[in-house]
Design a protein around this motif. Structure first.
Motif, PDB file in Angstrom:
ATOM      1  N   GLN A  26       7.110  12.060 -21.916  1.00  0.00           N
ATOM      2  CA  GLN A  26       6.052  11.205 -21.399  1.00  0.00           C
ATOM      3  C   GLN A  26       5.137  10.863 -22.564  1.00  0.00           C
ATOM      4  O   GLN A  26       4.455  11.731 -23.106  1.00  0.00           O
ATOM      5  CB  GLN A  26       5.275  11.936 -20.311  1.00  0.00           C
ATOM      6  CG  GLN A  26       4.122  11.161 -19.754  1.00  0.00           C
ATOM      7  CD  GLN A  26       4.414  10.625 -18.383  1.00  0.00           C
ATOM      8  OE1 GLN A  26       5.146  11.232 -17.631  1.00  0.00           O
ATOM      9  NE2 GLN A  26       3.841   9.493 -18.055  1.00  0.00           N
ATOM     10  N   LEU A  27       5.123   9.594 -22.961  1.00  0.00           N
ATOM     11  CA  LEU A  27       4.318   9.169 -24.105  1.00  0.00           C
ATOM     12  C   LEU A  27       2.846   9.048 -23.765  1.00  0.00           C
ATOM     13  O   LEU A  27       1.995   9.183 -24.628  1.00  0.00           O
ATOM     14  CB  LEU A  27       4.842   7.835 -24.640  1.00  0.00           C
ATOM     15  CG  LEU A  27       6.274   7.880 -25.166  1.00  0.00           C
ATOM     16  CD1 LEU A  27       6.777   6.485 -25.466  1.00  0.00           C
ATOM     17  CD2 LEU A  27       6.363   8.764 -26.388  1.00  0.00           C
ATOM     18  N   GLY A  28       2.535   8.782 -22.546  1.00  0.00           N
ATOM     19  CA  GLY A  28       1.161   8.611 -22.075  1.00  0.00           C
ATOM     20  C   GLY A  28       1.207   8.002 -20.692  1.00  0.00           C
ATOM     21  O   GLY A  28       2.286   7.682 -20.184  1.00  0.00           O
ATOM     22  N   LEU A  29       0.054   7.803 -20.075  1.00  0.00           N
ATOM     23  CA  LEU A  29       0.011   7.295 -18.708  1.00  0.00           C
ATOM     24  C   LEU A  29      -0.508   5.866 -18.596  1.00  0.00           C
ATOM     25  O   LEU A  29      -0.480   5.285 -17.523  1.00  0.00           O
ATOM     26  CB  LEU A  29      -0.844   8.221 -17.837  1.00  0.00           C
ATOM     27  CG  LEU A  29      -0.319   9.646 -17.712  1.00  0.00           C
ATOM     28  CD1 LEU A  29      -1.317  10.511 -16.965  1.00  0.00           C
ATOM     29  CD2 LEU A  29       1.029   9.669 -17.026  1.00  0.00           C
ATOM     30  N   SER A  30      -0.970   5.297 -19.693  1.00  0.00           N
ATOM     31  CA  SER A  30      -1.525   3.940 -19.635  1.00  0.00           C
ATOM     32  C   SER A  30      -0.438   2.917 -19.360  1.00  0.00           C
ATOM     33  O   SER A  30       0.706   3.071 -19.781  1.00  0.00           O
ATOM     34  CB  SER A  30      -2.211   3.591 -20.953  1.00  0.00           C
ATOM     35  OG  SER A  30      -3.366   4.357 -21.128  1.00  0.00           O
ATOM     36  N   CYS A  31      -0.830   1.850 -18.660  1.00  0.00           N
ATOM     37  CA  CYS A  31       0.092   0.757 -18.360  1.00  0.00           C
ATOM     38  C   CYS A  31      -0.692  -0.544 -18.408  1.00  0.00           C
ATOM     39  O   CYS A  31      -1.897  -0.569 -18.178  1.00  0.00           O
ATOM     40  CB  CYS A  31       0.731   0.942 -16.985  1.00  0.00           C
ATOM     41  SG  CYS A  31       1.983  -0.306 -16.618  1.00  0.00           S
ATOM     42  N   ASN A  32       0.010  -1.622 -18.728  1.00  0.00           N
ATOM     43  CA  ASN A  32      -0.635  -2.928 -18.763  1.00  0.00           C
ATOM     44  C   ASN A  32      -0.573  -3.625 -17.401  1.00  0.00           C
ATOM     45  O   ASN A  32      -1.049  -4.736 -17.257  1.00  0.00           O
ATOM     46  CB  ASN A  32       0.001  -3.812 -19.842  1.00  0.00           C
ATOM     47  CG  ASN A  32       1.491  -3.961 -19.667  1.00  0.00           C
ATOM     48  OD1 ASN A  32       2.167  -3.044 -19.208  1.00  0.00           O
ATOM     49  ND2 ASN A  32       2.028  -5.103 -20.039  1.00  0.00           N
ATOM     50  N   TYR A  33       0.020  -2.982 -16.408  1.00  0.00           N
ATOM     51  CA  TYR A  33       0.048  -3.491 -15.038  1.00  0.00           C
ATOM     52  C   TYR A  33      -0.673  -2.489 -14.140  1.00  0.00           C
ATOM     53  O   TYR A  33      -0.932  -1.364 -14.538  1.00  0.00           O
ATOM     54  CB  TYR A  33       1.477  -3.639 -14.532  1.00  0.00           C
ATOM     55  CG  TYR A  33       2.251  -4.824 -15.084  1.00  0.00           C
ATOM     56  CD1 TYR A  33       1.665  -5.804 -15.862  1.00  0.00           C
ATOM     57  CD2 TYR A  33       3.609  -4.941 -14.818  1.00  0.00           C
ATOM     58  CE1 TYR A  33       2.395  -6.873 -16.352  1.00  0.00           C
ATOM     59  CE2 TYR A  33       4.346  -6.011 -15.309  1.00  0.00           C
ATOM     60  CZ  TYR A  33       3.740  -6.970 -16.067  1.00  0.00           C
ATOM     61  OH  TYR A  33       4.464  -8.017 -16.551  1.00  0.00           O
ATOM     62  N   ALA A  34      -0.938  -2.890 -12.917  1.00  0.00           N
ATOM     63  CA  ALA A  34      -1.529  -1.999 -11.920  1.00  0.00           C
ATOM     64  C   ALA A  34      -0.776  -2.175 -10.608  1.00  0.00           C
ATOM     65  O   ALA A  34      -1.317  -2.647  -9.618  1.00  0.00           O
ATOM     66  CB  ALA A  34      -3.014  -2.300 -11.744  1.00  0.00           C
ATOM     67  N   CYS A  35       0.498  -1.832 -10.609  1.00  0.00           N
ATOM     68  CA  CYS A  35       1.346  -2.003  -9.428  1.00  0.00           C
ATOM     69  C   CYS A  35       0.924  -1.032  -8.330  1.00  0.00           C
ATOM     70  O   CYS A  35       0.747   0.159  -8.589  1.00  0.00           O
ATOM     71  CB  CYS A  35       2.814  -1.778  -9.798  1.00  0.00           C
ATOM     72  SG  CYS A  35       3.381  -2.862 -11.133  1.00  0.00           S
ATOM     73  N   TYR A  85       2.595   0.248  -5.975  1.00  0.00           N
ATOM     74  CA  TYR A  85       3.600   1.257  -5.629  1.00  0.00           C
ATOM     75  C   TYR A  85       3.764   2.335  -6.692  1.00  0.00           C
ATOM     76  O   TYR A  85       4.460   3.316  -6.486  1.00  0.00           O
ATOM     77  CB  TYR A  85       4.961   0.598  -5.375  1.00  0.00           C
ATOM     78  CG  TYR A  85       5.445  -0.240  -6.537  1.00  0.00           C
ATOM     79  CD1 TYR A  85       6.075   0.340  -7.625  1.00  0.00           C
ATOM     80  CD2 TYR A  85       5.251  -1.606  -6.543  1.00  0.00           C
ATOM     81  CE1 TYR A  85       6.501  -0.416  -8.693  1.00  0.00           C
ATOM     82  CE2 TYR A  85       5.668  -2.381  -7.610  1.00  0.00           C
ATOM     83  CZ  TYR A  85       6.304  -1.781  -8.672  1.00  0.00           C
ATOM     84  OH  TYR A  85       6.721  -2.538  -9.741  1.00  0.00           O
ATOM     85  N   CYS A  86       3.126   2.179  -7.840  1.00  0.00           N
ATOM     86  CA  CYS A  86       3.318   3.109  -8.948  1.00  0.00           C
ATOM     87  C   CYS A  86       2.551   4.404  -8.698  1.00  0.00           C
ATOM     88  O   CYS A  86       1.371   4.394  -8.361  1.00  0.00           O
ATOM     89  CB  CYS A  86       2.854   2.485 -10.261  1.00  0.00           C
ATOM     90  SG  CYS A  86       3.070   3.583 -11.677  1.00  0.00           S
ATOM     91  N   ASN A  87       3.240   5.542  -8.903  1.00  0.00           N
ATOM     92  CA  ASN A  87       2.578   6.823  -8.681  1.00  0.00           C
ATOM     93  C   ASN A  87       1.631   7.198  -9.821  1.00  0.00           C
ATOM     94  O   ASN A  87       0.946   8.195  -9.739  1.00  0.00           O
ATOM     95  CB  ASN A  87       3.605   7.932  -8.447  1.00  0.00           C
ATOM     96  CG  ASN A  87       4.489   8.172  -9.649  1.00  0.00           C
ATOM     97  OD1 ASN A  87       4.451   7.427 -10.626  1.00  0.00           O
ATOM     98  ND2 ASN A  87       5.306   9.196  -9.583  1.00  0.00           N
ATOM     99  N   GLN A  88       1.593   6.411 -10.883  1.00  0.00           N
ATOM    100  CA  GLN A  88       0.676   6.681 -11.990  1.00  0.00           C
ATOM    101  C   GLN A  88      -0.445   5.649 -12.074  1.00  0.00           C
ATOM    102  O   GLN A  88      -1.244   5.683 -12.997  1.00  0.00           O
ATOM    103  CB  GLN A  88       1.439   6.673 -13.319  1.00  0.00           C
ATOM    104  CG  GLN A  88       2.480   7.735 -13.402  1.00  0.00           C
ATOM    105  CD  GLN A  88       3.349   7.571 -14.628  1.00  0.00           C
ATOM    106  OE1 GLN A  88       3.387   6.523 -15.249  1.00  0.00           O
ATOM    107  NE2 GLN A  88       4.047   8.613 -14.988  1.00  0.00           N
ATOM    108  N   THR A 100       0.814  -1.219   0.000  1.00  0.00           N
ATOM    109  CA  THR A 100       0.000   0.000   0.000  1.00  0.00           C
ATOM    110  C   THR A 100       0.846   1.268   0.000  1.00  0.00           C
ATOM    111  O   THR A 100       0.314   2.361  -0.050  1.00  0.00           O
ATOM    112  CB  THR A 100      -0.916   0.029   1.232  1.00  0.00           C
ATOM    113  OG1 THR A 100      -0.092   0.049   2.405  1.00  0.00           O
ATOM    114  CG2 THR A 100      -1.865  -1.165   1.258  1.00  0.00           C
ATOM    115  N   SER A 101       2.170   1.112   0.090  1.00  0.00           N
ATOM    116  CA  SER A 101       3.122   2.241   0.172  1.00  0.00           C
ATOM    117  C   SER A 101       2.886   3.100   1.409  1.00  0.00           C
ATOM    118  O   SER A 101       3.242   4.266   1.431  1.00  0.00           O
ATOM    119  CB  SER A 101       3.078   3.115  -1.094  1.00  0.00           C
ATOM    120  OG  SER A 101       3.484   2.365  -2.205  1.00  0.00           O
TER     121      SER A 101
END
Length: 167
Positions: A62-71, A73-76, A23-24
């Motif tokens: 920054q190419l965009g904010l989408s990611c294929n993960y949902a970590c 700890y990630c600030n995005q 949960t950071s």
């Protein structure tokens, strides 16, 4: 799951804290500055910019904010959907404006996401154009590595791109 950590400063003093990597959350961190009143920050507006350098040492794109993960700890990880909209025309606009924004070639160029390889069409257009417009010592690509393919690896090798796995 919480971890109990003992931190040791350069002067040998120790401090204990608790940290949850899922949960950071952190408990017991010492306050690094004394609370108080901070000087007001200067107002920034389109007609009164803060004064960014036109000769950056590092150009971060920054190419965009989408990611294929949902970590966790990630600030995005929790960006709103509208912020992740990205179009190839953005690259064309960026390239047309680039000469007006930057006067000297940076030491390095970094590509960021979310996960940059979700923006493969942008990368294929952007990298060859940047190589000609801004020759520099290093191109960096931050990725979780999950979307690498032979095509992408060949492209990376052909354009001498360093990549850093963040996962």
């Amino acid at each position: 799951m919480w971890f109990d950590l003992t931190l040791e400063a350069r002067d040998g003093s120790r401090h204990t804290m608790r940290y949850n990597p899922h949960t950071s959350e952190a408990e017991g961190l010492p306050l690094l500055v004394e609370p108080g009143v901070f000087a007001p920050a200067p107002r920034v507006a389109k007609d009164k910019p803060l004064g960014k350098s036109r000769a950056p040492r590092i150009l971060k794109i920054q190419l965009g904010l989408s990611c294929n993960y949902a970590c966790s700890y990630c600030n995005q990880a929790f960006q709103i959907a509208d912020a992740t909209v990205s179009k190839l025309v953005d690259v064309e606009h960026f390239l047309v404006q680039l000469d007006g924004w930057i006067t000297d070639a940076p030491e390095s160029i970094e590509l960021w996401g979310g996960e940059p390889f979700l923006y493969w069409a942008k990368i294929k257009r952007l990298i060859p154009a940047l190589g000609g417009a801004l020759p520099c010592g290093m191109l960096l690509h931050y990725t979780n590595g999950s979307l690498l393919s032979r095509e992408k690896l060949d492209f990376i090798a052909a354009h001498d791109i360093c990549h850093h796995d963040l996962a």
